[in-house]
Design a protein around this motif. Structure first.
Motif, mmCIF file in Angstrom:
data_model
loop_
_atom_site.group_PDB
_atom_site.id
_atom_site.type_symbol
_atom_site.label_atom_id
_atom_site.label_comp_id
_atom_site.label_asym_id
_atom_site.label_seq_id
_atom_site.Cartn_x
_atom_site.Cartn_y
_atom_site.Cartn_z
ATOM 1 N N LEU A 23 54.590 -82.647 48.392
ATOM 2 C CA LEU A 23 53.739 -83.539 47.964
ATOM 3 C C LEU A 23 53.506 -83.557 46.430
ATOM 4 O O LEU A 23 53.635 -82.486 45.711
ATOM 5 C CB LEU A 23 52.339 -83.359 48.321
ATOM 6 N N THR A 24 54.068 -84.518 45.907
ATOM 7 C CA THR A 24 54.498 -84.602 44.313
ATOM 8 C C THR A 24 52.929 -85.235 43.605
ATOM 9 O O THR A 24 52.419 -86.201 43.875
ATOM 10 C CB THR A 24 55.511 -85.421 43.996
ATOM 11 N N VAL A 25 52.269 -84.137 42.870
ATOM 12 C CA VAL A 25 51.181 -84.342 42.230
ATOM 13 C C VAL A 25 51.619 -84.548 40.586
ATOM 14 O O VAL A 25 51.972 -83.641 39.975
ATOM 15 C CB VAL A 25 50.095 -83.410 42.246
ATOM 16 N N ASP B 18 52.778 -89.105 44.311
ATOM 17 C CA ASP B 18 51.895 -89.154 45.579
ATOM 18 C C ASP B 18 50.285 -89.148 44.955
ATOM 19 O O ASP B 18 49.590 -89.899 45.714
ATOM 20 C CB ASP B 18 51.980 -88.055 46.419
ATOM 21 N N VAL B 19 50.232 -88.475 44.037
ATOM 22 C CA VAL B 19 48.856 -88.267 43.299
ATOM 23 C C VAL B 19 48.997 -88.291 42.070
ATOM 24 O O VAL B 19 49.923 -87.847 41.370
ATOM 25 C CB VAL B 19 48.207 -86.848 43.835
ATOM 26 N N PHE B 20 48.177 -89.037 41.333
ATOM 27 C CA PHE B 20 47.943 -89.150 39.659
ATOM 28 C C PHE B 20 46.640 -88.721 39.251
ATOM 29 O O PHE B 20 45.472 -89.360 39.647
ATOM 30 C CB PHE B 20 48.224 -90.549 39.221
ATOM 31 N N VAL C 22 54.173 -80.028 44.630
ATOM 32 C CA VAL C 22 54.915 -80.121 43.134
ATOM 33 C C VAL C 22 54.162 -80.565 42.264
ATOM 34 O O VAL C 22 53.719 -81.944 42.414
ATOM 35 C CB VAL C 22 56.449 -80.536 43.441
ATOM 36 N N VAL C 23 53.769 -79.697 41.153
ATOM 37 C CA VAL C 23 52.772 -80.491 40.224
ATOM 38 C C VAL C 23 53.534 -80.914 38.921
ATOM 39 O O VAL C 23 54.121 -79.871 38.528
ATOM 40 C CB VAL C 23 51.651 -79.458 40.096
ATOM 41 N N VAL C 24 53.557 -81.926 38.517
ATOM 42 C CA VAL C 24 54.268 -82.274 37.150
ATOM 43 C C VAL C 24 52.998 -82.388 36.142
ATOM 44 O O VAL C 24 52.255 -83.372 36.406
ATOM 45 C CB VAL C 24 55.175 -83.680 37.395
ATOM 46 N N HIS C 25 53.253 -81.611 35.005
ATOM 47 C CA HIS C 25 52.426 -81.786 33.937
ATOM 48 C C HIS C 25 52.762 -82.380 33.014
ATOM 49 O O HIS C 25 53.933 -82.387 32.695
ATOM 50 C CB HIS C 25 51.712 -80.436 33.696
ATOM 51 N N GLY C 26 51.861 -83.191 32.161
ATOM 52 C CA GLY C 26 52.284 -83.834 30.735
ATOM 53 C C GLY C 26 51.140 -84.669 30.313
ATOM 54 O O GLY C 26 50.054 -84.502 30.593
ATOM 55 N N GLY C 27 51.497 -85.390 29.188
ATOM 56 C CA GLY C 27 50.459 -86.196 28.658
ATOM 57 C C GLY C 27 50.173 -87.369 29.449
ATOM 58 O O GLY C 27 50.897 -87.588 30.162
ATOM 59 N N SER C 28 48.869 -87.742 29.673
ATOM 60 C CA SER C 28 48.527 -88.626 30.685
ATOM 61 C C SER C 28 49.360 -89.797 30.378
ATOM 62 O O SER C 28 49.913 -90.483 31.371
ATOM 63 C CB SER C 28 47.127 -88.992 30.529
ATOM 64 N N ALA C 29 49.366 -90.342 29.137
ATOM 65 C CA ALA C 29 50.317 -91.354 28.693
ATOM 66 C C ALA C 29 51.630 -91.361 29.182
ATOM 67 O O ALA C 29 52.208 -92.267 29.883
ATOM 68 C CB ALA C 29 50.036 -91.833 27.180
#
Lengths: 236, 261
Positions: A19-21, A68-70, A48-55
């Motif tokens: 599950l990619t978040v 899968d989730v934003f 799996v959590v992918v972090h970064g600036g929202s933009a």
């Protein structure tokens, strides 16, 4: 090498699905806890959590990233991906602005008005990014004049400048101060008037729509809200 | 060139050119004039060209002597020193910025002394120049050192026997022979300074007209207006390509002229 391979094979044997978040950088600590909680409930899922600036995250999702989730730190970036959401977004947390200063507040700063003082080097977010727009809105509401030495591209950069001692003060979100060391917050009068909302939505671009829905439920549910409150986020 | 290398060369060109072509393809031509003449864009371009030019001069003035010293220095520590001097090439951009903060920041090693002397670098254009010089210097040092290393030094020795001082020999014998390498080093240093991003963002901050160079403006514009970011990126590439094309021709094309001297 053997160890690495062994590690990989155990992981793939136990995790049948992924599950990619995609989550805003300010959610890093919270979502690490939620990832653990979700995986405990769903032993065959690897989150799996992918972090970064929202933009940045929104831009990669528009370019076809398999999210899968934003979970966005502002509504504008959720709107940017609205054609790719699988269900309408829900606000799951809020955040307000605060002044961040060096530990002990050596310059005795009391609020936004002090940022224009001659002896104070201050930094804020650029008006183009959400935290900067919120800062301007709050300054206007409070009738305060800002005189920043730098308009940073992200709240992390503002925090970094204050933590490194390059700047005496900055305007960041309450939850950012909780994450940093060597700094403390000075509450801004009227900060509650400018609220930043965090929306979350399952995305149609991913491969695990059912899992995405249950992850969103976890964030919106009691367990998720408790973790968010502990990190300093407000409730929706 | 052996025939089997041709496909590899084409692949290499594709890897480099395709992303640039793809960026140009994203250009919104109808908005281009408006985007490129926006005051924020012009400010950033002007600041970028000015700071990169100053940084390149500093690299030439300081990197040339350092490259010279490395080329002529005989010591078992030389490989280690050379590797350290080249470190800015491999440092991740943000780490480079942090390193500069630790050295020249208000709480850095030299920061307190600079502050007392009234030379605070924090959030000034000078900080941008320091960041660019830091990351571009290795190109100048490397170009000078490898060019000197490739020469036998016979001409210098001959000039010495004819009574020329070391400085006279440097200006009239060594530097003319190094010209192609110095131009290469200068062009690479300028291009690197022009594209500098991470160290500037971390060390100098981002203020329109003061520290917000073109790469920082592109990074910020991307938040709100991807078209503007693309337009500015193409402008940056166009400026860099023009400078390189004007100043830099392959060494082989210069050799006849150089050999004639």
């Amino acid at each position: 090498m053997t160890l690495v391979l062994a590690g990989c094979s155990t992981a793939s044997a136990g995790d049948d699905r992924v599950l990619t978040v995609y989550a805003a950088a300010s959610l890093t600590d919270v979502f690490a806890q939620l990832e653990e909680a979700y995986e405990a409930e769903h032993p065959h899922v690897d989150v799996v959590v992918v972090h970064g600036g929202s933009a940045e995250l929104a831009a990669t999702i528009v370019e076809g990233a398999p999210a899968d989730v934003f979970a966005s730190a502002n509504e504008a970036q959720m709107e940017a991906v609205q054609e790719l959401t699988a269900a309408p977004p829900t606000i799951f947390a809020t955040n307000t602005l605060t002044l961040v200063v060096e530990d002990g507040n050596p310059l005795r700063l009391a609020g936004l008005d002090d940022l224009a003082r001659e002896d104070v080097v201050s930094v804020v977010c650029a008006p183009q990014v959400p935290c900067g727009a919120a800062t301007l809105e709050l300054a206007a509401a409070e009738g305060a004049t800002l005189a920043p030495s730098s308009q940073e591209s992200s709240v992390t950069d503002v925090l970094g400048k204050v933590a490194a001692g390059q700047a005496d003060a900055g305007v960041v979100y309450v939850t950012d101060v909780a994450r940093a060391s060597g700094v403390e917050q000075v509450e801004i009068d009227g900060a509650a008037a400018v609220v930043n909302s965090y929306p979350i939505a399952p995305m149609s671009g991913g491969e695990s729509l059912d899992l995405a829905a249950s992850f969103v439920d976890l964030v919106l549910g009691d367990a998720g809200q408790r973790v968010l409150a502990e990190a300093g986020f407000g409730s929706p | 060139m052996p025939r089997w290398m041709a496909p590899l060369a084409v692949l290499a060109a594709t890897v480099v050119l395709l992303p640039i072509v793809a960026t140009v393809a994203r250009l919104d031509w109808s908005r281009l004039p408006e985007l490129l003449t926006a005051p924020a864009a012009l400010d950033a371009l002007g600041l970028s060209l000015a700071t990169a030019a100053i940084s390149t001069c500093l690299c030439l003035m300081l990197g040339l002597p350092l490259g010279y010293a490395l080329a002529t220095w005989r010591s078992r520590f030389k490989p280690a020193v050379r590797a350290l001097v080249l470190a800015p090439l491999v440092l991740p951009p943000v780490v480079g910025g942090l390193a500069l903060l630790y050295a020249f920041g208000r709480r850095g090693l030299l920061g307190g002394a600079l502050e007392d002397a009234g030379l605070s670098l924090a959030f000034t254009t000078a900080a941008v120049v320091v960041a660019q010089t830091f990351v571009a210097m290795p190109f100048m040092v490397l170009a000078t050192e490898s060019a000197l290393g490739a020469q036998a030094g016979h001409h210098e020795a001959l000039a010495g026997t004819l009574g020329a001082s070391r400085s006279t020999t440097l200006w009239h014998v060594t530097l003319p022979a190094l010209r192609p390498a110095l131009i290469t080093g200068t062009v690479l240093a300028f291009a690197r300074a022009l594209g500098e991003f991470g160290a500037t963002l971390t060390f100098a901050g981002s203020m329109p007209g003061v520290t917000r160079t073109l790469p920082l403006e592109i990074y910020l514009q991307r938040e709100t207006d991807a078209d503007a970011a693309v337009a500015l990126a193409v402008l940056l590439v166009a400026v860099a390509v023009t400078v390189v094309a004007l100043a830099y021709r392959p060494l082989s094309a210069r050799t006849p002229a150089g050999a004639g001297r």
